[in-house]
Enzyme design. Sequence first.
Site, PDB file in Angstrom:
ATOM      1  N   CYS A  39       0.813  -1.227   0.000  1.00 12.50           N
ATOM      2  CA  CYS A  39       0.000   0.000   0.000  1.00 12.50           C
ATOM      3  C   CYS A  39       0.846   1.276   0.000  1.00 12.50           C
ATOM      4  CB  CYS A  39      -0.953  -0.019   1.195  1.00 12.50           C
ATOM      5  SG  CYS A  39      -0.217  -0.594   2.725  1.00 12.50           S
ATOM      6  N   HIS A  96      -2.707   6.581   3.708  1.00 13.13           N
ATOM      7  CA  HIS A  96      -1.278   6.748   3.984  1.00 13.13           C
ATOM      8  C   HIS A  96      -0.834   8.090   3.398  1.00 13.13           C
ATOM      9  CE1 HIS A  96      -1.385   2.765   5.389  1.00 13.13           C
ATOM     10  NE2 HIS A  96      -0.646   2.134   4.492  1.00 13.13           N
TER      11      HIS A  96
HETATM   12  P1  NAP Z   1      -6.796  -9.822   7.568  1.00 13.69           P
HETATM   13  O1  NAP Z   1      -7.820  -8.810   7.918  1.00 13.69           O
HETATM   14  O2  NAP Z   1      -6.013 -10.456   8.656  1.00 13.69           O
HETATM   15  O3  NAP Z   1      -7.544 -11.001   6.708  1.00 13.69           O
HETATM   16  C1  NAP Z   1      -6.881 -12.196   6.342  1.00 13.69           C
HETATM   17  C2  NAP Z   1      -7.798 -13.124   5.557  1.00 13.69           C
HETATM   18  O4  NAP Z   1      -7.078 -14.326   5.226  1.00 13.69           O
HETATM   19  C3  NAP Z   1      -9.042 -13.585   6.350  1.00 13.69           C
HETATM   20  O5  NAP Z   1     -10.121 -13.729   5.451  1.00 13.69           O
HETATM   21  C4  NAP Z   1      -8.613 -14.970   6.859  1.00 13.69           C
HETATM   22  O6  NAP Z   1      -9.734 -15.842   7.066  1.00 13.69           O
HETATM   23  C5  NAP Z   1      -7.798 -15.465   5.695  1.00 13.69           C
HETATM   24  N1  NAP Z   1      -6.829 -16.502   6.109  1.00 13.69           N
HETATM   25  C6  NAP Z   1      -5.883 -16.407   7.074  1.00 13.69           C
HETATM   26  N2  NAP Z   1      -5.190 -17.567   7.153  1.00 13.69           N
HETATM   27  C7  NAP Z   1      -5.709 -18.399   6.208  1.00 13.69           C
HETATM   28  C8  NAP Z   1      -5.437 -19.746   5.815  1.00 13.69           C
HETATM   29  N3  NAP Z   1      -4.460 -20.452   6.365  1.00 13.69           N
HETATM   30  N4  NAP Z   1      -6.158 -20.275   4.805  1.00 13.69           N
HETATM   31  C9  NAP Z   1      -7.140 -19.565   4.211  1.00 13.69           C
HETATM   32  N5  NAP Z   1      -7.465 -18.299   4.558  1.00 13.69           N
HETATM   33  C10 NAP Z   1      -6.748 -17.722   5.540  1.00 13.69           C
HETATM   34  O7  NAP Z   1      -5.717  -9.228   6.548  1.00 13.69           O
HETATM   35  P2  NAP Z   1      -5.836  -7.936   5.568  1.00 13.69           P
HETATM   36  O8  NAP Z   1      -5.393  -6.711   6.248  1.00 13.69           O
HETATM   37  O9  NAP Z   1      -7.165  -7.974   4.907  1.00 13.69           O
HETATM   38  O10 NAP Z   1      -4.682  -8.261   4.499  1.00 13.69           O
HETATM   39  C11 NAP Z   1      -4.830  -9.299   3.527  1.00 13.69           C
HETATM   40  C12 NAP Z   1      -3.616  -9.307   2.613  1.00 13.69           C
HETATM   41  O11 NAP Z   1      -3.550  -8.055   1.922  1.00 13.69           O
HETATM   42  C13 NAP Z   1      -2.290  -9.466   3.362  1.00 13.69           C
HETATM   43  O12 NAP Z   1      -1.412 -10.252   2.577  1.00 13.69           O
HETATM   44  C14 NAP Z   1      -1.799  -8.032   3.488  1.00 13.69           C
HETATM   45  O13 NAP Z   1      -0.408  -7.962   3.612  1.00 13.69           O
HETATM   46  C15 NAP Z   1      -2.276  -7.444   2.155  1.00 13.69           C
HETATM   47  N6  NAP Z   1      -2.464  -5.992   2.148  1.00 13.69           N
HETATM   48  C16 NAP Z   1      -3.152  -5.355   3.151  1.00 13.69           C
HETATM   49  C17 NAP Z   1      -3.312  -3.982   3.089  1.00 13.69           C
HETATM   50  C18 NAP Z   1      -4.045  -3.215   4.143  1.00 13.69           C
HETATM   51  O14 NAP Z   1      -4.034  -1.962   4.071  1.00 13.69           O
HETATM   52  N7  NAP Z   1      -4.683  -3.866   5.129  1.00 13.69           N
HETATM   53  C19 NAP Z   1      -2.808  -3.256   2.011  1.00 13.69           C
HETATM   54  C20 NAP Z   1      -2.136  -3.933   1.007  1.00 13.69           C
HETATM   55  C21 NAP Z   1      -1.976  -5.297   1.086  1.00 13.69           C
HETATM   56  P3  NAP Z   1     -10.403 -16.052   8.545  1.00 13.69           P
HETATM   57  O15 NAP Z   1     -11.267 -14.850   8.812  1.00 13.69           O
HETATM   58  O16 NAP Z   1     -11.208 -17.285   8.351  1.00 13.69           O
HETATM   59  O17 NAP Z   1      -9.291 -16.194   9.510  1.00 13.69           O
END
Ligand code: NAP
Length: 366
Positions: free
Chosen positions: A165, A258
């Site tokens: 991001c 950001h």
């Molecule tokens: P998050 O809120 O922690 O959500 C993670 C998701 O992955 C949930 O749906 C979770 O399901 C699922 N998950 C976790 N472990 C798993 C497994 N072993 N098998 C299948 N599903 C699994 O994370 P987030 O902030 O949305 O970020 C998601 C991705 O985007 C990450 O790689 C992060 O680095 C990237 N990202 C985030 C942002 C940001 O601003 N937040 C920006 C750019 C990129 P459950 O609910 O069932 O646990």
Amino acid sequence: MEHLRAAPADSRPATPKTKVPVTVLGATGVVGQRFVRRLADHPDFELAHLCASPRSAGKAYAEACDWRLDGEAYAGFGGKVLLPCDPAMAASPVVFSALDTDAARELEPLFAAAGCLVFSNASAFRMEADVPLLIPELNADHLGLLELQRRLRGWKGGIVTNPNCTTAVLLGALGPLHRAYGAREVSAVSMQALSGAGYPGVPSLDAMANVIPYIKGEEDKVETEARKILGRLDGGRILEAPIAISAQCNRVPVLEGHTIAVNLRFGTQPTMAELEAALASFVPDTAGLGLHTAPTSFVRVRHEADRPQPRRDVEEGGGMELQVGRLRPCPVFGAKLVVLGHNTERGAAGASVLNAELALARGFVR
Ligand code: NAP
């Protein structure tokens, strides 16, 4: 003058377009929810499957997920049963991944091998030489790496990534300026929103009235990803842009958006008027493609002394517009500015959806 002739009064609406079925992996998370909301009413894509971890699979979306966005709860999909992230049950021609990095590293290749084109937010494959790391407005031609990827890995589908991001926001300023004048050295100091850490993210006792001057792995991502995105596709590989980038990343008590203070040195110093003109007249690679998620302007220059601000400006262009303000001379580097962007839209879900729209327009979706 055929094109000027008025449509006949009884002309009927065009045949409805067939939408491409899509799957969202990680649909319960911070980014996954934004995917669901964006895709609920998309002109090209139709939500077919929502997937999450084994903890959530089998439950209704509303039962497994705490919906944290404005608008209709669960975007109308609250009753949909979550599937496990298994291509045997949840494959679609297009798959959006909002998985944590470790899960992405294991699961995204399974979907790519099964013929799905995976658009990933995770960092797992971003820096692999045969994986496009895209900002469609800046390096749409890098999508061509998919052909190499399919040849090398034997996948019928593929993986396309969007940047971290903070990188995505930095490039709102650096991309157009580098294209016009060739940046040599960049210093970027970020003030990053809490939502970037997922949910529940940073504990409130640490975050409130505070600045945390460390975000694990973030500085390295900004310093390397930007060079790949601004690189040149040459004979099937990316020649990285020769820019030295130094990033310092800070978590601040902001909900979304950001903000990055950027200092830039160019080979030959352009005037501030020239830099502003380069931003204001920037023509993105996506111009004329009519991509649904592309904002009217990729980057907007602001002239108010105290803008852009995350609380007031981050939702512009549906969260996809990047805003540059405070462009002024720097006594050390030559030029300095502030750039703002939406971390979970321009930096995550919206970015992936835009990548998929580009791939569809360029004929990469089977
Ligand atoms: P998050 O809120 O922690 O959500 C993670 C998701 O992955 C949930 O749906 C979770 O399901 C699922 N998950 C976790 N472990 C798993 C497994 N072993 N098998 C299948 N599903 C699994 O994370 P987030 O902030 O949305 O970020 C998601 C991705 O985007 C990450 O790689 C992060 O680095 C990237 N990202 C985030 C942002 C940001 O601003 N937040 C920006 C750019 C990129 P459950 O609910 O069932 O646990």
